[in-house]
Scaffold this motif. Structure first.
Motif, mmCIF file in Angstrom:
data_model
loop_
_atom_site.group_PDB
_atom_site.id
_atom_site.type_symbol
_atom_site.label_atom_id
_atom_site.label_comp_id
_atom_site.label_asym_id
_atom_site.label_seq_id
_atom_site.Cartn_x
_atom_site.Cartn_y
_atom_site.Cartn_z
ATOM 1 N N GLY A 32 -120.985 86.185 -23.521
ATOM 2 C CA GLY A 32 -121.411 86.494 -25.046
ATOM 3 C C GLY A 32 -120.156 86.624 -26.090
ATOM 4 O O GLY A 32 -119.891 86.391 -26.946
ATOM 5 N N ALA A 33 -119.010 87.490 -25.285
ATOM 6 C CA ALA A 33 -118.125 88.221 -25.568
ATOM 7 C C ALA A 33 -117.196 87.232 -26.340
ATOM 8 O O ALA A 33 -116.432 86.563 -27.106
ATOM 9 C CB ALA A 33 -117.079 89.214 -25.252
ATOM 10 N N THR A 34 -116.869 86.016 -25.364
ATOM 11 C CA THR A 34 -116.254 84.828 -25.275
ATOM 12 C C THR A 34 -116.374 83.439 -26.581
ATOM 13 O O THR A 34 -115.293 83.673 -27.684
ATOM 14 C CB THR A 34 -115.945 83.886 -24.518
ATOM 15 N N LEU A 35 -118.007 83.490 -26.976
ATOM 16 C CA LEU A 35 -118.109 83.098 -27.858
ATOM 17 C C LEU A 35 -118.247 83.697 -29.126
ATOM 18 O O LEU A 35 -117.801 82.883 -30.457
ATOM 19 C CB LEU A 35 -119.755 82.289 -27.676
ATOM 20 N N SER A 36 -118.366 85.066 -29.344
ATOM 21 C CA SER A 36 -118.778 86.163 -30.049
ATOM 22 C C SER A 36 -116.715 86.020 -30.782
ATOM 23 O O SER A 36 -116.679 85.688 -31.859
ATOM 24 C CB SER A 36 -118.301 87.524 -30.001
ATOM 25 N N SER A 37 -115.895 85.039 -30.364
ATOM 26 C CA SER A 37 -114.340 85.791 -30.734
ATOM 27 C C SER A 37 -113.939 84.146 -31.086
ATOM 28 O O SER A 37 -113.162 84.121 -31.408
ATOM 29 C CB SER A 37 -113.320 85.581 -29.883
ATOM 30 N N GLN A 38 -115.021 82.915 -31.074
ATOM 31 C CA GLN A 38 -114.971 82.121 -31.394
ATOM 32 C C GLN A 38 -115.390 82.002 -33.174
ATOM 33 O O GLN A 38 -115.775 82.427 -33.757
ATOM 34 C CB GLN A 38 -115.500 80.810 -31.154
ATOM 35 N N PRO A 39 -114.512 81.037 -33.687
ATOM 36 C CA PRO A 39 -114.002 80.914 -34.755
ATOM 37 C C PRO A 39 -115.991 80.267 -35.556
ATOM 38 O O PRO A 39 -116.404 79.765 -35.087
ATOM 39 C CB PRO A 39 -113.678 79.965 -36.082
ATOM 40 N N THR A 40 -116.154 81.123 -36.739
ATOM 41 C CA THR A 40 -117.889 81.438 -36.973
ATOM 42 C C THR A 40 -118.821 80.207 -37.521
ATOM 43 O O THR A 40 -117.218 80.496 -38.513
ATOM 44 C CB THR A 40 -119.515 81.944 -36.513
ATOM 45 N N MET A 41 -119.257 79.523 -38.214
ATOM 46 C CA MET A 41 -119.539 79.298 -39.733
ATOM 47 C C MET A 41 -119.951 80.386 -40.975
ATOM 48 O O MET A 41 -120.954 81.425 -40.423
ATOM 49 C CB MET A 41 -121.412 78.075 -40.121
ATOM 50 N N PRO A 42 -119.101 79.708 -41.266
ATOM 51 C CA PRO A 42 -119.809 80.782 -42.963
ATOM 52 C C PRO A 42 -120.729 81.391 -43.452
ATOM 53 O O PRO A 42 -121.397 80.397 -43.385
ATOM 54 C CB PRO A 42 -118.717 80.171 -43.784
ATOM 55 N N ARG A 43 -121.366 82.488 -43.564
ATOM 56 C CA ARG A 43 -122.431 82.936 -44.458
ATOM 57 C C ARG A 43 -122.672 81.971 -45.399
ATOM 58 O O ARG A 43 -122.012 82.063 -46.556
ATOM 59 C CB ARG A 43 -123.580 84.231 -44.189
ATOM 60 N N PRO A 44 -123.386 81.675 -45.845
ATOM 61 C CA PRO A 44 -123.838 81.165 -47.349
ATOM 62 C C PRO A 44 -123.869 82.398 -48.373
ATOM 63 O O PRO A 44 -123.716 83.195 -48.336
ATOM 64 C CB PRO A 44 -125.835 80.964 -47.687
ATOM 65 N N PRO A 45 -122.742 81.547 -49.675
ATOM 66 C CA PRO A 45 -122.237 82.694 -50.370
ATOM 67 C C PRO A 45 -123.602 83.912 -51.144
ATOM 68 O O PRO A 45 -123.115 84.812 -51.303
ATOM 69 C CB PRO A 45 -121.701 81.255 -51.386
ATOM 70 N N SER A 46 -124.496 83.067 -50.853
ATOM 71 C CA SER A 46 -125.656 84.370 -51.855
ATOM 72 C C SER A 46 -126.105 84.929 -50.920
ATOM 73 O O SER A 46 -127.416 85.747 -51.371
ATOM 74 C CB SER A 46 -127.067 82.641 -52.721
ATOM 75 N N ASP A 47 -125.750 85.314 -49.167
ATOM 76 C CA ASP A 47 -126.780 86.330 -48.953
ATOM 77 C C ASP A 47 -126.563 87.707 -48.519
ATOM 78 O O ASP A 47 -126.580 88.159 -47.705
ATOM 79 C CB ASP A 47 -126.941 85.457 -47.461
ATOM 80 N N THR A 48 -125.535 87.847 -49.480
ATOM 81 C CA THR A 48 -124.955 89.278 -50.036
ATOM 82 C C THR A 48 -125.938 90.205 -51.232
ATOM 83 O O THR A 48 -125.866 90.728 -51.005
ATOM 84 C CB THR A 48 -123.330 89.474 -50.423
ATOM 85 N N GLY A 49 -127.092 89.393 -51.623
ATOM 86 C CA GLY A 49 -127.127 89.767 -53.151
ATOM 87 C C GLY A 49 -128.708 90.626 -52.496
ATOM 88 O O GLY A 49 -128.956 90.726 -51.653
ATOM 89 N N SER A 50 -128.919 91.034 -53.613
ATOM 90 C CA SER A 50 -129.756 92.927 -53.155
ATOM 91 C C SER A 50 -130.703 92.403 -54.070
ATOM 92 O O SER A 50 -131.719 93.369 -53.715
ATOM 93 C CB SER A 50 -128.947 94.213 -53.740
ATOM 94 N N VAL A 51 -131.182 91.775 -55.359
ATOM 95 C CA VAL A 51 -131.738 91.654 -55.599
ATOM 96 C C VAL A 51 -133.112 90.792 -54.952
ATOM 97 O O VAL A 51 -132.854 89.925 -54.779
ATOM 98 C CB VAL A 51 -131.526 91.428 -57.438
ATOM 99 N N PRO A 52 -134.600 90.585 -55.025
ATOM 100 C CA PRO A 52 -135.374 90.243 -54.118
ATOM 101 C C PRO A 52 -135.342 88.792 -54.821
ATOM 102 O O PRO A 52 -135.099 88.108 -56.693
ATOM 103 C CB PRO A 52 -136.704 90.882 -55.202
ATOM 104 N N ALA A 53 -135.247 87.904 -54.027
ATOM 105 C CA ALA A 53 -135.641 86.255 -54.567
ATOM 106 C C ALA A 53 -136.505 86.167 -56.049
ATOM 107 O O ALA A 53 -136.389 85.031 -57.047
ATOM 108 C CB ALA A 53 -135.563 85.003 -53.506
ATOM 109 N N ALA A 54 -137.757 86.818 -55.622
ATOM 110 C CA ALA A 54 -138.118 86.820 -55.942
ATOM 111 C C ALA A 54 -138.531 86.963 -57.754
ATOM 112 O O ALA A 54 -138.834 86.479 -58.923
ATOM 113 C CB ALA A 54 -140.104 87.546 -56.048
#
Length: 252
Positions: A32-54
């Motif tokens: 798990g530690a080895t895999l976590s050190s590998q580059p990961t896909m970027p999170r979608p840019p909107s996933d930092t939003g705090s306002v409900p999508a509704a």
């Protein structure tokens, strides 16, 4: 001389002993530690939003509903233009972004989100292309000039970008198939980043076209006065709520 040799030997053996102890004491790296050190896909840019999508979904959806009702779909060829564009840029495209929100309408796993995002963007592309055809053919039928306003000119650009983005993103659903291409472009992470950046630009430009449409003579006649500006405020507010967390994420 012999004492010197024995002290060197003892210090050497103590050094080896301490090295051995420190090596034995440190835990071996896990998978798990080895895999976590590998580059990961970027999170979608909107996933930092705090306002409900509704909230933005409802604001944009209400404006789209008003446009479709006022267009009286089927009453003329022109009626398909505003209604289809409203479906594309006030319903499908915003919800394609909001599917990655921190507080989405429906909780889905990452892979399902990607498929929903792709599907909604394809709906937006088809609706935009048909809406563009409707206004283009309507102007041909009535001998009206093409692309004589900012709304028409930017609408052409947005339609081309929307269709291109949607078709291009099809390949991203199969990263192993396009690995050779993505490697030449700097890797899959960079390609995803480019896709996200172009998507944000397309969405922002589409919302500008929507606002220009809400300032058009046709919409002014449909909902004059306060209601016209209220529709613009709702559409603009929805766009701002969606774009703000996107810009925050991309700036990092």
């Amino acid at each position: 001389s012999s004492s010197s040799s024995s002290s060197c030997g003892s210090s050497s053996s103590s050094g080896l002993s301490s090295l051995s102890n420190s090596t034995e004491g440190s835990p071996a790296p896990t998978l798990g530690a080895t895999l976590s050190s590998q580059p990961t896909m970027p999170r979608p840019p909107s996933d930092t939003g705090s306002v409900p999508a509704a909230v933005p979904a409802m604001l944009a959806g209400l404006v789209a509903l008003a446009v479709v009702i006022k267009a009286d779909v089927g009453s003329s060829l022109y009626s398909y233009h505003p209604s289809l564009m409203a479906i594309a840029f006030l319903c499908a495209m915003p919800n394609a972004v909001l599917v990655f929100s921190k507080k989405p309408l429906v909780a889905l796993d990452r892979k399902t989100k990607e498929y929903v995002h792709f599907g909604l963007n394809m709906v937006a592309a088809v609706a935009a292309a048909l809406g563009f055809w409707a206004i283009y053919q309507n102007k041909n039928n009535n001998d009206y000039p093409h692309f004589g306003t900012w709304h028409g000119l930017l609408g052409l650009v947005v339609t081309v970008l929307t269709v291109s983005q949607s078709l291009g993103s099809t390949a991203l659903l199969f990263p192993k198939v396009i690995k050779g291409v993505t490697d030449k472009l700097g890797g899959l992470v960079k390609v995803y980043r480019l896709h996200s950046t172009m998507g944000v630009f397309t969405f922002a430009l589409a919302q500008c076209v929507v606002l220009l449409g809400l300032l058009s003579n046709w919409w002014t006649k449909q909902v004059p006065g306060l209601w016209q500006y209220l529709s613009m405020l709702m559409a603009g507010g929805a766009a701002a709520l969606i774009l703000a967390p996107v810009a925050q994420r991309l700036s990092k």
